[in-house]
Design a protein around this motif. Sequence first.
Motif, PDB file in Angstrom:
ATOM      1  N   ALA A 292      43.517  52.045  -2.764  1.00 21.55           N
ATOM      2  CA  ALA A 292      43.170  53.192  -2.355  1.00 21.55           C
ATOM      3  C   ALA A 292      42.206  53.534  -0.862  1.00 21.55           C
ATOM      4  CB  ALA A 292      42.308  53.737  -3.237  1.00 21.55           C
ATOM      5  N   ARG A 293      42.396  54.035  -0.443  1.00 23.49           N
ATOM      6  CA  ARG A 293      41.666  54.793   1.299  1.00 23.49           C
ATOM      7  C   ARG A 293      40.418  56.148   0.761  1.00 23.49           C
ATOM      8  NH1 ARG A 293      45.876  57.701   5.005  1.00 23.49           N
ATOM      9  NH2 ARG A 293      44.344  57.260   6.424  1.00 23.49           N
ATOM     10  N   SER A 294      38.609  55.304   0.844  1.00 22.28           N
ATOM     11  CA  SER A 294      37.968  55.728   0.838  1.00 22.28           C
ATOM     12  C   SER A 294      37.198  55.220   2.117  1.00 22.28           C
ATOM     13  CB  SER A 294      37.372  54.854  -0.213  1.00 22.28           C
ATOM     14  OG  SER A 294      37.164  54.072  -0.011  1.00 22.28           O
ATOM     15  N   PRO A 295      35.910  55.971   2.035  1.00 30.41           N
ATOM     16  CA  PRO A 295      35.184  55.780   2.723  1.00 30.41           C
ATOM     17  C   PRO A 295      34.490  54.446   3.706  1.00 30.41           C
ATOM     18  CG  PRO A 295      34.407  57.197   1.587  1.00 30.41           C
ATOM     19  CD  PRO A 295      35.278  57.488   1.022  1.00 30.41           C
ATOM     20  N   ALA A 296      34.982  53.575   2.358  1.00 23.60           N
ATOM     21  CA  ALA A 296      34.538  51.881   2.101  1.00 23.60           C
ATOM     22  C   ALA A 296      35.525  51.378   2.845  1.00 23.60           C
ATOM     23  CB  ALA A 296      33.364  51.175   1.473  1.00 23.60           C
ATOM     24  N   ALA A 297      37.267  52.019   2.921  1.00 29.18           N
ATOM     25  CA  ALA A 297      37.935  51.385   3.367  1.00 29.18           C
ATOM     26  C   ALA A 297      38.710  52.914   3.692  1.00 29.18           C
ATOM     27  CB  ALA A 297      38.646  50.253   2.421  1.00 29.18           C
ATOM     28  N   PRO A 298      39.002  53.138   5.401  1.00 28.08           N
ATOM     29  CA  PRO A 298      39.676  54.334   5.408  1.00 28.08           C
ATOM     30  C   PRO A 298      41.048  54.646   5.577  1.00 28.08           C
ATOM     31  CG  PRO A 298      38.077  53.801   6.576  1.00 28.08           C
ATOM     32  CD  PRO A 298      37.511  52.678   5.836  1.00 28.08           C
ATOM     33  N   PHE A 299      41.577  53.021   6.358  1.00 29.38           N
ATOM     34  CA  PHE A 299      42.423  52.486   6.328  1.00 29.38           C
ATOM     35  C   PHE A 299      43.278  54.033   7.547  1.00 29.38           C
ATOM     36  CE2 PHE A 299      42.020  50.371   2.655  1.00 29.38           C
ATOM     37  CZ  PHE A 299      42.584  49.169   3.313  1.00 29.38           C
ATOM     38  N   ASP A 300      42.248  54.041   8.376  1.00 30.84           N
ATOM     39  CA  ASP A 300      42.287  55.324   9.225  1.00 30.84           C
ATOM     40  C   ASP A 300      43.302  54.603  10.340  1.00 30.84           C
ATOM     41  OD1 ASP A 300      40.812  57.810   8.490  1.00 30.84           O
ATOM     42  OD2 ASP A 300      39.463  56.973   8.957  1.00 30.84           O
ATOM     43  N   ASP A 301      43.093  53.376  11.036  1.00 33.97           N
ATOM     44  CA  ASP A 301      43.530  52.852  11.953  1.00 33.97           C
ATOM     45  C   ASP A 301      44.836  51.636  11.020  1.00 33.97           C
ATOM     46  OD1 ASP A 301      44.891  51.159  13.843  1.00 33.97           O
ATOM     47  OD2 ASP A 301      43.259  50.950  15.038  1.00 33.97           O
ATOM     48  N   VAL A 302      46.228  51.927  11.413  1.00 34.82           N
ATOM     49  CA  VAL A 302      47.406  51.124  11.474  1.00 34.82           C
ATOM     50  C   VAL A 302      46.811  49.356  11.531  1.00 34.82           C
ATOM     51  CG1 VAL A 302      48.942  51.243  13.008  1.00 34.82           C
ATOM     52  CG2 VAL A 302      49.790  50.721  10.850  1.00 34.82           C
TER      53      VAL A 302
END
Length: 387
Positions: A292-302
């Motif tokens: 899950a993408r979250s503030p702690a692990a956003p994965f905004d960068d591939v």
Amino acid sequence: MDPYDFAAAKLPSDTRAAIAGLWEHFAAHADGVDRCFSSGMKDMTTDPTEVMAALGAVSPDLMWEFGPSDRGHALFITPEWRDELRPLARAVLNAAPDLPRWRFHEVRPPTEPDLIADHFAARYQAPLSLSKAKARMAEEGRIDLAVTGAGTREEIVDRASVMTSMLLGEEIERDWLGFIDAETAERPGLLGRLRGAVPAELDMAGFLANLRAEIARATDRMPERPYAARPLDTREITLFSAKEPNPDHSRPDLISLAAPNPTYGNAVFSRARFSSRCHSRHGEWFLYLRIARSPAAPFDDVEDRYALEEELHDILSQGGLGGSVAGSHGTGNVYLDIATTDVGEAVARLERWLTGKPFAADTTLHFLDTGLTGSAVPLAAGTSKPN
């Protein structure tokens, strides 16, 4: 351990108790069933049908059938096309006793081509009524059929499925059979009906050769090396993009997928039934992690996802257990596809890898193979262990 063994081991205790009861009952009557079949059904002191009624306590939807074996007799307990029951059938098989006159199986074997029509008619009390069948490899890796016969399209599809299962055996049919395009044969004219015209008989041996040739062609397209031996920095990547999220897909928020094998990518993006056997010649099984993408692990960068793919590949490739296969981004999740030859050991390594990761609590493991797609395996704190 394959995914079906893994799922079978996680079935609830009451189900396992029912399976144990089935085999205790069968073992108590096995000699009587043996005498029944060995006497040509003359000694009916023990009725095999009454003995197998005990299977209903496990599931009323599992099918059973007796046959010969090198020991004397065989018992097949199969879900047929009820894919969701495949882990249950595997659990039944894994618990089977070792009896001197018996072999036990979860799939029916192939039938000789020249016996297909008669066996079909005996089993289903209806003629096969198929006149044409052509197999071809699909872009998702499975083998699609174009079939012509008498009756409705639904009836033709059902008969073609049964025919293919008989020709290949249930195990290979499950692995390879894809979409069936059915066409209704034109009705004969008045003169033909008066003369008793019937659809031309299908060349079973020719169709079987066609199936085997297409399976061989699909196998030739599979990667030459197992994923454990394929370094990530030298692989070529095919990028797949979704026009919009698909709520009916197993990854409903999927946006893009980067995969080194186009056939695998097509299979993930399609809604077709998936079989690991269509994508590996090395006994690999395919799974994916949903993070899950979250503030702690956003994965905004591939690149953040690529880094995880490399970590996964490093821990799985040790000892040739498996490796990273593909990575994808969704609106709410990232997905990491992996291959492994031993699901149990792979799960243990994944749990150790996730320890301390900021996204560990929201990470689940998913199976791609048919019959297993409806469940998610949590990986945090050893929750994946069988109960």
